[in-house]
Motif scaffolding. Structure first.
Motif, PDB file in Angstrom:
ATOM      1  N   THR A  32       0.841  -1.190   0.000  1.00  0.00           N
ATOM      2  CA  THR A  32       0.000   0.000   0.000  1.00  0.00           C
ATOM      3  C   THR A  32       0.880   1.245   0.000  1.00  0.00           C
ATOM      4  O   THR A  32       1.766   1.394   0.845  1.00  0.00           O
ATOM      5  N   HIS A  33       0.629   2.137  -0.963  1.00  0.00           N
ATOM      6  CA  HIS A  33       1.371   3.394  -1.079  1.00  0.00           C
ATOM      7  C   HIS A  33       0.451   4.524  -0.634  1.00  0.00           C
ATOM      8  O   HIS A  33      -0.555   4.810  -1.305  1.00  0.00           O
ATOM      9  N   SER A  34       0.753   5.158   0.454  1.00  0.00           N
ATOM     10  CA  SER A  34      -0.037   6.305   0.921  1.00  0.00           C
ATOM     11  C   SER A  34       0.480   7.565   0.244  1.00  0.00           C
ATOM     12  O   SER A  34       1.680   7.859   0.283  1.00  0.00           O
ATOM     13  N   VAL A  35      -0.420   8.324  -0.381  1.00  0.00           N
ATOM     14  CA  VAL A  35      -0.015   9.516  -1.128  1.00  0.00           C
ATOM     15  C   VAL A  35      -0.811  10.722  -0.633  1.00  0.00           C
ATOM     16  O   VAL A  35      -2.026  10.655  -0.486  1.00  0.00           O
ATOM     17  N   ALA A  36      -0.091  11.827  -0.396  1.00  0.00           N
ATOM     18  CA  ALA A  36      -0.718  13.035   0.148  1.00  0.00           C
ATOM     19  C   ALA A  36      -0.680  14.196  -0.829  1.00  0.00           C
ATOM     20  O   ALA A  36      -1.144  15.288  -0.491  1.00  0.00           O
ATOM     21  N   SER A  37      -0.129  13.979  -2.036  1.00  0.00           N
ATOM     22  CA  SER A  37      -0.055  15.048  -3.028  1.00  0.00           C
ATOM     23  C   SER A  37      -0.138  14.437  -4.411  1.00  0.00           C
ATOM     24  O   SER A  37       0.057  13.227  -4.599  1.00  0.00           O
ATOM     25  N   VAL A  38      -0.381  15.287  -5.403  1.00  0.00           N
ATOM     26  CA  VAL A  38      -0.473  14.779  -6.760  1.00  0.00           C
ATOM     27  C   VAL A  38       0.870  14.261  -7.244  1.00  0.00           C
ATOM     28  O   VAL A  38       0.934  13.302  -8.026  1.00  0.00           O
ATOM     29  N   VAL A  39       1.975  14.861  -6.781  1.00  0.00           N
ATOM     30  CA  VAL A  39       3.303  14.379  -7.146  1.00  0.00           C
ATOM     31  C   VAL A  39       3.499  12.956  -6.623  1.00  0.00           C
ATOM     32  O   VAL A  39       3.983  12.070  -7.343  1.00  0.00           O
ATOM     33  N   GLU A  40       3.108  12.732  -5.386  1.00  0.00           N
ATOM     34  CA  GLU A  40       3.229  11.392  -4.821  1.00  0.00           C
ATOM     35  C   GLU A  40       2.301  10.406  -5.525  1.00  0.00           C
ATOM     36  O   GLU A  40       2.651   9.233  -5.715  1.00  0.00           O
ATOM     37  N   LEU A  41       1.131  10.880  -5.945  1.00  0.00           N
ATOM     38  CA  LEU A  41       0.191  10.021  -6.668  1.00  0.00           C
ATOM     39  C   LEU A  41       0.790   9.576  -8.001  1.00  0.00           C
ATOM     40  O   LEU A  41       0.774   8.384  -8.340  1.00  0.00           O
ATOM     41  N   VAL A  42       1.333  10.535  -8.751  1.00  0.00           N
ATOM     42  CA  VAL A  42       1.938  10.208 -10.041  1.00  0.00           C
ATOM     43  C   VAL A  42       3.112   9.255  -9.850  1.00  0.00           C
ATOM     44  O   VAL A  42       3.259   8.266 -10.575  1.00  0.00           O
ATOM     45  N   THR A  43       3.938   9.524  -8.861  1.00  0.00           N
ATOM     46  CA  THR A  43       5.102   8.677  -8.588  1.00  0.00           C
ATOM     47  C   THR A  43       4.675   7.267  -8.204  1.00  0.00           C
ATOM     48  O   THR A  43       5.265   6.275  -8.656  1.00  0.00           O
ATOM     49  N   ALA A  44       3.645   7.174  -7.388  1.00  0.00           N
ATOM     50  CA  ALA A  44       3.182   5.859  -6.939  1.00  0.00           C
ATOM     51  C   ALA A  44       2.621   5.041  -8.091  1.00  0.00           C
ATOM     52  O   ALA A  44       2.863   3.829  -8.187  1.00  0.00           O
TER      53      ALA A  44
END
Length: 773
Positions: A507-519
Motif C-alpha cells: 500500500t502506497h499512501s499519497v498526500a499530493s499529486v506528485v506522490e500520486l503520479v510517482t506511486a
C-alpha cells in the motif's frame, strides 16, 4: 603410374578428411550474423547452438535437409535462456529439422507468423519438429492486426511440449494450412503442449487451434491433436476449429475454457477420450459442437459445464440446404457413444442454430433448416446431483436421431419422453478434483452394439472394454487417478507453469499529486494506492498499464481528483494490461476531457476497469473505448455519474465484422444524471451467429434527465449485443424515444423497471444485421 594413383588416393582421403572436419557438431553462435553463416552450411546431423541471452529483432530462416536418423538441430544453449524479442520470427524449410528450447517474449512477428513451417510457397518444411519452446504475449500492436503464432505447412511436422499463452490480437494461435498438394494428407502432430490463457478477443478469429479453412475444408488433413492442456482459452466460441477431414482429437484436457471443440467444416473426425472441465462461475464454457458428416465422438468426459446453445456440452447443429463451403453442412452419419456428462446443464442439445424464425431478416442461404439425420446417440451416461428440467433440448425435430441405451440419473425429475433414455439411480465417487466415476455397478439397461462399435476398444482411461463393457466413458470400477491437473505433464520441462508472479501487495499512501503520479509509476502490479489528502490537482493523464487499486485511505475520509488536462485527454489512460479499481473517489473534469479512455492506437492487449462508491462529474466522456481497444470487463457499482456530455461509449467497432469493444459491462446501483448523449452505447455489428457476446447487465440503477442530445433517440443502445439484462431500474424524465431496444431472438430481457416520461422499452424479435460472409 603407381605414384600417380597413390597421389590421387591421398588427395581423396585428404578431401574426405577435410569434409568431415567441416561438420558442425554443436557449433555455438552468438548473434544473427553468425547464425546465418552456420545455417548456410548445415548438413545432416549438425547441431547449432544459440548462445544464452537476448536476441532482438532477428529473422531466422532455417533451411536444411537432414535425415530421419540425422536431423539438423537448432537449439538454445540452455533451454529457456535464449530470449527472442522485438520484431522477430522463425521460418523453417527442408526436411528433418528440430528447433528446441527457444523463448519468444516481449515482441511480435514482423510477418504473418511467429513460427512458420515454410520459407516460401516452394520451400516448405517436412518431418520437422518444434519442441520445448515458449511463446507468450508475442502480440501485434493492436488486436485487429492479424497473425498466427504457429503456422503449420508441409507434411509430418510436429509441435510438442511447448507453452503458448496470451495471444490477444486477431488470428488463431495455431493454424494448419492445407493450401496446395504439398500440405494435404499432412499427418501433423500437436501433442503434449500447454495452451495457457487466451483472453476474449471480442469477436471472431481467435481460435486456439484452427485446422484448415473453409476453402480447403474438403481436403484430407489427418492432423492429430493429443495430450494437450487448454487452460482458460477464452478467445472466442471455438477453442479448436476443425475445418478439414480425418482429424483426431484425443486425450486433451479443456480446463475452464470458454468455448468448444468444433467440427466447423470437414468430415470424419475422431473425438475420443477428452476431458471438458467447467466452472460454476461461468456460463460460457462448452464441450463439443458438431457440424458435418461421419464424426465419431466417444469416451469423452464432461463435468460441470453451464454453456448453452452454441456452447452446450454437446451441441449438434442444424445445417443449411446446399450449404456453401463457408457455412453449415448438415450433420449426417455421426456416432455419439460411450460419453459421460456429469453435473452439466442441459447437456445434450440438438438442432442448435435452427433459425427458420429469422427468415424475414436473413436470405434463404443463411437459414439453417436441415436437421441432423442418420445420427446415433448410444450408450451414454448422464448424472445430475440436482435434477435438470431439460437434460435433452430439441431446437428442432429429432426425427433423424436414434437414441439407444442411454442411462441417466436425473434425481427423479421427469424427462421429455424420448425413447432410448432410461432413468435409474446410481452413484458416483470422486477419484480426484473434477473427476467423478461410477462407484458401484451401473444398472443393466441393455447395451447397444451398433455397426463398428466393436472398434471402441478402450475407455477414457485406456482400459480394455473387451471383458466388461458398460455405458458411459468409464468401463469398470475405480481407477488410478489420472492427475488431470498435473501440469508438469504438458509443455516444456524447464518452464514453470503457474509460476508465482504475484508480488506481495504493498500500500502506497499519497498526500499530493506528485506522490500520486510517482506511486502509479513505481507500484508493482496488484498494489494499492491510498489517498490521504482531500484534493488532488491532476494536470496530466495517469497511465494505467498494470493492476492497481486507487482508493481512500479511510472510509470516513473524502478525496477529490480534479483533472484539468488538455481537451480530449483522459484522467486515467487505460494502456494494454491496465487494470484499475477506483474506489470511494470523486473524479471531476472541466467538460472537455474524458474520465477514462483507452489508447487511440497500439492497444496490443485488453484493459479492465472497476469503479465503486465514487462520483464521476463534468467530463466530455465518462469512458471512451477507441477502435480496436478491448476490455474484458467494465464495472460501475454504487457510483454517481452526472453532468457529462457523454456517458459510457463502447461502440467504435463499426466495421460490422462481429467485433465489439468489451466482453462484459456491469452497471449496478448507479445514478446517471444529466448525461446528454451516449448514456450507455454498446455496439456489435455484423451477422456472426456464433458470437455469444457481449454481455450487458444494468440493475438497480436510476437514469434522470439524460439523452437530451441523443440523435438515435435511444438511452441505452445495445444494438447487436447478444446478452442483455435491464432489471430493477428507474427511468425518469429522459428525453428519448426509447429507453432501450432489445433483441428478442437473443438473450435480451427486461424486468421490474419503472419508466416515467422516458419513452418506451421495446423488444424487437429480429434485428437486421449486415452479413459478414
Amino acid at each position: 603410374m603407381m605414384k600417380y594413383r597413390l597421389f590421387l588416393l591421398s588427395g581423396l582421403l585428404l578431401f574426405i578428411s577435410c569434409g568431415e572436419n567441416t561438420v558442425q557438431k554443436g557449433v555455438t553462435v552468438n548473434d544473427i550474423e553468425e547464425l546465418n553463416v552456420a545455417l548456410a552450411n548445415v548438413s545432416p546431423g549438425d547441431e547449432i547452438v544459440m548462445a544464452n541471452g537476448e536476441w532482438n529483432d532477428v529473422k531466422i530462416r532455417f533451411v536444411g535437409y537432414g535425415k530421419e536418423k540425422q536431423p539438423i538441430t537448432l537449439r538454445a544453449e540452455t533451454a529457456g535462456e535464449v530470449l527472442i524479442k522485438g520484431k522477430s520470427d522463425l521460418k523453417l524449410g527442408g526436411e528433418y529439422l528440430v528447433v528446441d528450447g527457444l523463448h519468444f517474449t516481449e515482441g511480435s512477428s514482423p510477418s504473418r507468423a511467429v513460427i512458420e513451417f515454410a520459407i516460401n510457397k516452394d520451400t516448405l518444411a517436412n518431418h520437422t519438429r518444434v519442441t520445448n519452446c515458449v511463446i507468450e504475449d508475442f502480440n501485434k500492436d493492436q488486436r485487429n492486426q492479424s497473425d498466427l503464432w504457429v503456422l503449420l505447412k508441409g507434411r509430418h511436422n510436429e509441435v510438442d511440449h511447448c507453452y503458448i499463452a496470451g495471444k490477444s490480437n486477431r488470428g488463431p494461435t495455431i493454424r494448419v494450412d492445407l493450401e496446395g498438394n504439398k500440405s494435404i494428407k499432412n499427418y501433423h502432430k500437436i501433442t503434449n503442449n500447454y495452451f495457457g490463457p487466451r483472453p476474449p478477443k471480442g469477436g471472431p478469429s481467435a481460435e486456439t487451434i484452427q485446422i484448415g479453412n473453409s476453402f480447403t475444408s474438403m481436403a484430407p488433413s489427418y492432423t492429430l491433436v493429443q495430450n494437450n492442456f487448454f487452460d482458460r482459452c477464452n478467445g472466442e466460441v471455438e477453442i479448436i476449429s476443425s475445418k478439414t477431414n480425418f482429424n483426431e482429437f484425443r486425450n486433451n484436457v479443456f480446463y475452464k475454457s470458454e468455448g468448444s471443440l468444433v467440427t466447423r467444416h470437414g468430415n470424419y473426425c475422431i473425438v475420443d477420450g477428452n476431458y471438458f472441465i467447467g466452472d460454476d462461475n461461468s456460463e460460457q464454457i462448452g464441450g463439443i459442437r458438431l457440424i458435418g458428416t461421419g464424426h465419431w465422438v466417444t469416451n469423452n468426459y464432461f463435468y460441470n459445464l453451464k454453456g448453452q446453445v452454441f456452447r452446450s456440452p454437446l451441441a449438434v447443429m442444424n445445417g443449411i440446404p446446399k450449404s456453401p463451403l463457408n457455412r453449415y453442412i448438415q450433420v449426417t452419419d455421426v456416432v455419439v457413444a460411450h460419453n459421460s456428462w456429469i453435473n452439466c446443464t442441459s447437456p445434450l442439445q440438438f438442432g442448435v442454430g435452427s433459425n427458420v424464425d429469422q427468415k424475414d431478416v436473413l436470405p434463404a442461404s443463411e437459414i439453417r433448416s436441415e436437421r441432423p439425420i442418420r445420427t446415433i446417440v448410444a450408450n451414454n451416461l448422464i448424472y445430475n446431483e440436482k435434477g435438470d428440467m431439460l437434460p435433452i433440448v430439441a431446437h428442432d425435430s429429432l426425427d433423424g436421431i436414434d437414441f439407444k441405451s442411454n442411462l441417466i440419473n436425473n434425481q427423479g425429475v421427469a424427462l421429455n419422453p424420448y425413447s432410448g433414455f432410461k432413468q435409474e439411480e446410481f452413484s458416483l465417487s470422486e477419484v480426484e478434483e473434477n473427476l467423478l466415476i461410477p462407484s458401484t455397478e451401473l444398472p443393466n439397461i441393455g447395451f447397444y452394439n451398433g455397426f463398428e462399435f466393436d472398434q471402441i476398444k478402450e475407455d477414457l482411461f485406456g482400459r480394455s472394454r473387451a471383458d466388461k463393457n458398460v455405458v458411459g466413458a468409464i468401463a469398470g470400477g475405480p481407477a488410478n487417478s489420472p492427475n488431470l491437473m498435473d501440469v508438469s505433464k504438458y509443455g516444456p520441462g524447464w518452464y514453470t507453469i503457474n509460476e508465482a508472479n504475484e508480488n506481495e501487495v504493498k500500500t502506497h499512501s499519497v498526500a499530493s499529486v506528485v506522490e500520486l503520479v510517482t506511486a502509479v509509476e513505481a507500484a508493482n502490479s496488484g498494489d494499492i494506492i491510498a489517498l490521504t489528502a482531500d484534493q488532488y490537482e491532476l494536470k496530466n493523464s495517469l497511465k494505467i498499464s498494470k493492476k492497481l487499486t486507487i482508493r481512500l485511505a479511510s472510509a470516513n475520509e473524502k478525496a477529490i481528483i480534479m483533472y484539468s488536462g488538455e481537451a480530449k485527454t483522459p484522467a486515467f489512460e487505460m494502456n494494454p494490461k491496465g487494470e484499475l479499481t477506483l474506489e470511494g473517489v470523486s473524479l471531476k473534469g472541466q467538460k472537455s476531457q474524458y474520465a477514462f479512455a483507452s489508447l487511440q492506437s497500439n492497444m496490443s492487449s485488453h484493459y479492465n476497469l472497476t469503479v465503486i462508491d465514487s462520483e464521476i462529474a463534468d467530463f466530455d466522456y465518462v469512458l471512451k473505448g477507441y477502435k480496436y481497444s478491448f476490455s474484458e470487463y467494465v464495472k460501475f457499482k454504487s457510483t454517481l455519474i452526472q453532468n457529462c456530455l457523454n456517458g459510457i461509449e463502447l461502440a467504435a467497432e463499426d466495421d460490422d465484422r462481429g467485433d465489439y469493444n468489451a466482453e462484459n459491462v456491469f452497471i449496478d446501483n448507479c445514478r446517471f444524471l444529466g448525461i446528454a448523449e451516449n448514456t450507455i452505447n454498446y455496439y456489435r455489428g455484423g451477422y456472426d451467429e456464433s458470437t455469444v457476446g457481449g454481455n450487458l447487465v444494468v440493475t438497480n440503477s436510476s437514469f434522470a434527465n439524460c439523452g437530451a442530445k441523443e440523435e438515435n433517440g435511444i438511452l441505452i443502445n445495445t444494438y447487436g449485443i447478444i446478452n442483455v439484462i435491464i432489471a430493477g431500474n428507474k427511468f425518469e424524465n429522459n428525453r428519448v424515444k426509447m429507453v432501450a431496444r432489445l433483441w428478442g431472438a437473443k438473450n435480451n430481457s427486461h424486468a421490474d423497471n419503472e419508466l416515467k416520461n422516458s419513452g418506451e422499452l421495446i423488444v424487437q424479435e429480429n434485428l437486421p444485421l449486415k452479413l459478414m460472409y
